[in-house]
Design a protein around this motif. Sequence first.
Motif, PDB file in Angstrom:
ATOM      1  N   VAL A 105     -67.577 101.212 -12.710  1.00 43.27           N
ATOM      2  CA  VAL A 105     -66.222 101.279 -13.244  1.00 43.27           C
ATOM      3  C   VAL A 105     -65.973 100.054 -14.113  1.00 43.27           C
ATOM      4  O   VAL A 105     -66.377  98.940 -13.768  1.00 43.27           O
ATOM      5  CB  VAL A 105     -65.171 101.351 -12.115  1.00 43.27           C
ATOM      6  N   GLU A 106     -65.295 100.272 -15.246  1.00 40.22           N
ATOM      7  CA  GLU A 106     -64.980  99.182 -16.189  1.00 40.22           C
ATOM      8  C   GLU A 106     -63.483  98.916 -16.181  1.00 40.22           C
ATOM      9  O   GLU A 106     -62.677  99.848 -16.227  1.00 40.22           O
ATOM     10  CB  GLU A 106     -65.457  99.583 -17.589  1.00 40.22           C
ATOM     11  N   HIS A 107     -63.123  97.630 -16.139  1.00 44.37           N
ATOM     12  CA  HIS A 107     -61.714  97.223 -16.146  1.00 44.37           C
ATOM     13  C   HIS A 107     -61.497  96.182 -17.241  1.00 44.37           C
ATOM     14  O   HIS A 107     -62.243  95.200 -17.331  1.00 44.37           O
ATOM     15  CB  HIS A 107     -61.292  96.622 -14.798  1.00 44.37           C
ATOM     16  N   ASP A 108     -60.479  96.390 -18.084  1.00 41.34           N
ATOM     17  CA  ASP A 108     -60.112  95.392 -19.099  1.00 41.34           C
ATOM     18  C   ASP A 108     -59.316  94.267 -18.451  1.00 41.34           C
ATOM     19  O   ASP A 108     -58.480  94.502 -17.575  1.00 41.34           O
ATOM     20  CB  ASP A 108     -59.281  96.029 -20.202  1.00 41.34           C
ATOM     21  N   GLY A 109     -59.595  93.041 -18.917  1.00 38.26           N
ATOM     22  CA  GLY A 109     -58.846  91.892 -18.433  1.00 38.26           C
ATOM     23  C   GLY A 109     -57.830  91.435 -19.469  1.00 38.26           C
ATOM     24  O   GLY A 109     -58.052  91.544 -20.674  1.00 38.26           O
ATOM     25  N   VAL A 110     -56.690  90.938 -18.998  1.00 34.96           N
ATOM     26  CA  VAL A 110     -55.662  90.400 -19.891  1.00 34.96           C
ATOM     27  C   VAL A 110     -56.004  88.937 -20.172  1.00 34.96           C
ATOM     28  O   VAL A 110     -56.014  88.105 -19.266  1.00 34.96           O
ATOM     29  CB  VAL A 110     -54.267  90.526 -19.269  1.00 34.96           C
ATOM     30  N   MET A 111     -56.293  88.633 -21.441  1.00 29.88           N
ATOM     31  CA  MET A 111     -56.768  87.296 -21.792  1.00 29.88           C
ATOM     32  C   MET A 111     -55.628  86.273 -21.817  1.00 29.88           C
ATOM     33  O   MET A 111     -54.524  86.562 -22.274  1.00 29.88           O
ATOM     34  CB  MET A 111     -57.461  87.319 -23.159  1.00 29.88           C
ATOM     35  N   VAL A 112     -55.948  85.097 -21.324  1.00 33.56           N
ATOM     36  CA  VAL A 112     -55.069  83.938 -21.432  1.00 33.56           C
ATOM     37  C   VAL A 112     -55.837  82.882 -22.235  1.00 33.56           C
ATOM     38  O   VAL A 112     -56.884  82.405 -21.801  1.00 33.56           O
ATOM     39  CB  VAL A 112     -54.674  83.392 -20.051  1.00 33.56           C
ATOM     40  N   VAL A 164     -67.081  94.785 -15.152  1.00 34.21           N
ATOM     41  CA  VAL A 164     -67.802  95.981 -14.737  1.00 34.21           C
ATOM     42  C   VAL A 164     -68.069  95.868 -13.243  1.00 34.21           C
ATOM     43  O   VAL A 164     -68.689  94.900 -12.787  1.00 34.21           O
ATOM     44  CB  VAL A 164     -69.125  96.155 -15.508  1.00 34.21           C
ATOM     45  N   LEU A 165     -67.577  96.843 -12.469  1.00 34.14           N
ATOM     46  CA  LEU A 165     -67.773  96.902 -11.023  1.00 34.14           C
ATOM     47  C   LEU A 165     -68.811  97.980 -10.726  1.00 34.14           C
ATOM     48  O   LEU A 165     -68.609  99.151 -11.074  1.00 34.14           O
ATOM     49  CB  LEU A 165     -66.467  97.218 -10.305  1.00 34.14           C
ATOM     50  N   GLU A 166     -69.887  97.571 -10.087  1.00 34.63           N
ATOM     51  CA  GLU A 166     -70.972  98.502  -9.776  1.00 34.63           C
ATOM     52  C   GLU A 166     -71.123  98.638  -8.265  1.00 34.63           C
ATOM     53  O   GLU A 166     -71.191  97.640  -7.549  1.00 34.63           O
ATOM     54  CB  GLU A 166     -72.291  98.021 -10.378  1.00 34.63           C
ATOM     55  N   THR A 167     -71.183  99.883  -7.808  1.00 36.17           N
ATOM     56  CA  THR A 167     -71.490 100.190  -6.415  1.00 36.17           C
ATOM     57  C   THR A 167     -72.711 101.115  -6.397  1.00 36.17           C
ATOM     58  O   THR A 167     -73.263 101.456  -7.448  1.00 36.17           O
ATOM     59  CB  THR A 167     -70.308 100.871  -5.720  1.00 36.17           C
ATOM     60  N   GLN A 168     -73.097 101.518  -5.224  1.00 33.87           N
ATOM     61  CA  GLN A 168     -74.245 102.403  -5.115  1.00 33.87           C
ATOM     62  C   GLN A 168     -73.975 103.763  -5.741  1.00 33.87           C
ATOM     63  O   GLN A 168     -74.895 104.434  -6.226  1.00 33.87           O
ATOM     64  CB  GLN A 168     -74.623 102.570  -3.637  1.00 33.87           C
ATOM     65  N   ASN A 169     -72.705 104.156  -5.788  1.00 31.04           N
ATOM     66  CA  ASN A 169     -72.368 105.499  -6.245  1.00 31.04           C
ATOM     67  C   ASN A 169     -71.609 105.544  -7.561  1.00 31.04           C
ATOM     68  O   ASN A 169     -71.428 106.623  -8.121  1.00 31.04           O
ATOM     69  CB  ASN A 169     -71.531 106.220  -5.173  1.00 31.04           C
ATOM     70  N   SER A 170     -71.156 104.398  -8.067  1.00 28.31           N
ATOM     71  CA  SER A 170     -70.311 104.454  -9.261  1.00 28.31           C
ATOM     72  C   SER A 170     -70.373 103.144 -10.043  1.00 28.31           C
ATOM     73  O   SER A 170     -70.776 102.102  -9.526  1.00 28.31           O
ATOM     74  CB  SER A 170     -68.850 104.746  -8.875  1.00 28.31           C
TER      75      SER A 170
END
Length: 332
Positions: free
Chosen positions: A180-187, A172-178
């Motif tokens: 955003v969620e990104h899935d990671g490819v598991m190893v 989860v990437l958080e900024t002042q304005n947004s």
Amino acid sequence: MDPRCTMGLRITLFVTAFLLSDVASLKSQASFNETADLPCQFINSQNISLGELIIFWQDQQKLVLYELYLGNEKPDNVAAKYLGRTSFDQDNWTMQLHNVQIKDKGSYQCIVHHKGPQGIVHLYQMTSELSVFANFSEPEIRPLSNITGDSGINLTCSSSQGHPPPLRIYFVLETQNSTVEHDGVMVISQDNETELYNVSASLSVPFPDDTSNVTITCFVCTASGTLKSPPFNTVLPTDSLARKDQTYLAAFGLLIILSMIFVVVLCLKKQKRRRRQQHQQTAGSSEETIKMESEETKERVEIHEPEQNDEEVQCIVHYSKTPLGNHNATHF
């Protein structure tokens, strides 16, 4: 109710209870390196003394974990891998398996026999399904390279020593304005001896355009819950931010130049098309004029007669009126 029906119902309930007790099953859970409880749930309604009972647990391979023979522990029949790892709680009829490993998961049976004057009689049997869990370590985020406006965000999230393998890893990437969620490819990798899993996932995304400060959190979803990493804060360096602004300005300037070139080319094409149309119109008019002049000239040639003056006409007329027989007649 008919007494015979009542008696038949009692017999049916007794047989059903006996069959259910003989195939009773219970699910148990234990944590890695902790103690597992494997209950027996035998109801000693006849208050049979432990000195007359044979009680033991065996695994799915028929290996004995623990045996209480006529009131005394009998380690001679216990498999080597279970020696020193078991104990029996006589108050609640539960066997405890200590230092549980992932390899200990599976089914176990508690079996109770009665040894009387007529020999050994089977009284009870129960199956326990043991599941073993190992909690993953707290997820940890590590950058793979220096974070700049050009390189973007490149980092990895890892967690170790868990079982079963996780279901999902995401960032989860958080900024002042947004947000955003990104899935990671598991190893995923597994230790051959302990059968525990290690897992990691990487993230590679451009640095967000609307800020110079980003907070990143990693989440590892397991069968027992979701683990959260400590927040990872990253700030875009000032020089990278300046280069980023310069890049944007250069791109904007290039866009303006390309737009101007496009407009000029479009105007030139329109002007060229207009000249071509004017030329075609001029050529058409000239051809029509020439054609008209040719037709007029042709008409003039067809209707042209020699011109005679009035005197010649009068002479011709007077001459024609003179009598043919009077040759002396003179006309002035």
